[in-house]
Write an enzyme that holds these catalytic residues in place. Structure first.
Site, short mmCIF file in Angstrom:
data_model
loop_
_atom_site.label_atom_id
_atom_site.label_comp_id
_atom_site.label_asym_id
_atom_site.label_seq_id
_atom_site.Cartn_x
_atom_site.Cartn_y
_atom_site.Cartn_z
N HIS A 222 -4.76 -2.74 6.44
CA HIS A 222 -5.15 -3.36 5.17
C HIS A 222 -4.96 -4.87 5.21
O HIS A 222 -4.29 -5.39 6.09
CB HIS A 222 -4.31 -2.78 4.02
CG HIS A 222 -2.84 -3.07 4.19
ND1 HIS A 222 -2.04 -2.34 5.05
CD2 HIS A 222 -2.04 -4.03 3.66
CE1 HIS A 222 -0.82 -2.84 5.04
NE2 HIS A 222 -0.78 -3.87 4.21
N HIS B 27 -4.96 -11.21 6.91
CA HIS B 27 -4.82 -10.58 8.21
C HIS B 27 -4.68 -9.07 8.08
O HIS B 27 -4.40 -8.56 7.00
CB HIS B 27 -3.60 -11.14 8.95
CG HIS B 27 -2.30 -10.75 8.31
ND1 HIS B 27 -1.81 -11.38 7.18
CD2 HIS B 27 -1.41 -9.79 8.64
CE1 HIS B 27 -0.66 -10.81 6.84
NE2 HIS B 27 -0.40 -9.84 7.70
#
Length: 172
Positions: A34, A115
């Site tokens: 995620h 990220h």
């Protein structure tokens, strides 16, 4: 209860991330790959209901957008975390900012670096080997993002979706 807000990328990106995470990320079983929009925060039922209303407004005002992942990067020397670097486009930054103002708790611990974590909590030698080999691979991935999720943490430490918010769609 503990809550957090994240974007889950497409299955193809999750599969690629998981090919590393199952070996190098102790959180592999706790949450799918995620992009964190809001770190975990505590909220009671009344507060979360207010925040759900806010999140619906944010989603309604957001158009779907495309993210690009062009390389593997790291948070070293601060931590031995390796991640797919998501290019910090304005739409992503705006979403992040909206979730740290108004009724939302302002719990920014770090600056926003979009990220997808693929490895963390590695001992130094293992970190060097893994990062060295991943850096040589060519990552050029585009992904369309059209929703984000409000998550909550279960007693066993894993995270599950409380509600999904689709962009540009009336939910009210």
């Amino acid at each position: 209860m503990k809550y957090g807000i994240a974007i889950f990328p497409s299955k193809a990106i999750q599969d690629e991330a998981n090919s590393y995470r199952k070996r190098y990320d102790p959180h592999y079983a706790l949450i799918p790959p995620h992009i964190t929009l809001k770190e975990s925060f505590e909220a009671d039922d009344e507060t979360i209901n207010e925040l759900v209303t806010e999140l619906k407004h944010i989603a309604n005002e957001t158009d779907p957008f495309t993210i690009n992942i062009n390389k593997v990067s790291t948070f070293a020397p601060v931590t031995n975390t390796i991640y797919f670097k998501v290019e910090p486009i304005q739409e992503l930054i705006d979403l992040y900012e909206k979730m740290h103002t108004g009724k939302f708790p302002d719990n920014k611990e770090f600056s926003f670096v979009p990220h997808i974590t693929v490895a963390q909590k590695l001992v130094h030698d293992e970190y060097s080997d893994v990062f060295g080999s991943m850096k040589m691979k060519n990552f050029q991935v585009e992904d369309k993002i059209d929703r984000f999720q409000l998550l909550y943490q279960l007693d066993n430490g894993s995270w599950t979706v409380f509600e999904s918010f689709v962009f540009g769609k009336e939910h009210v």
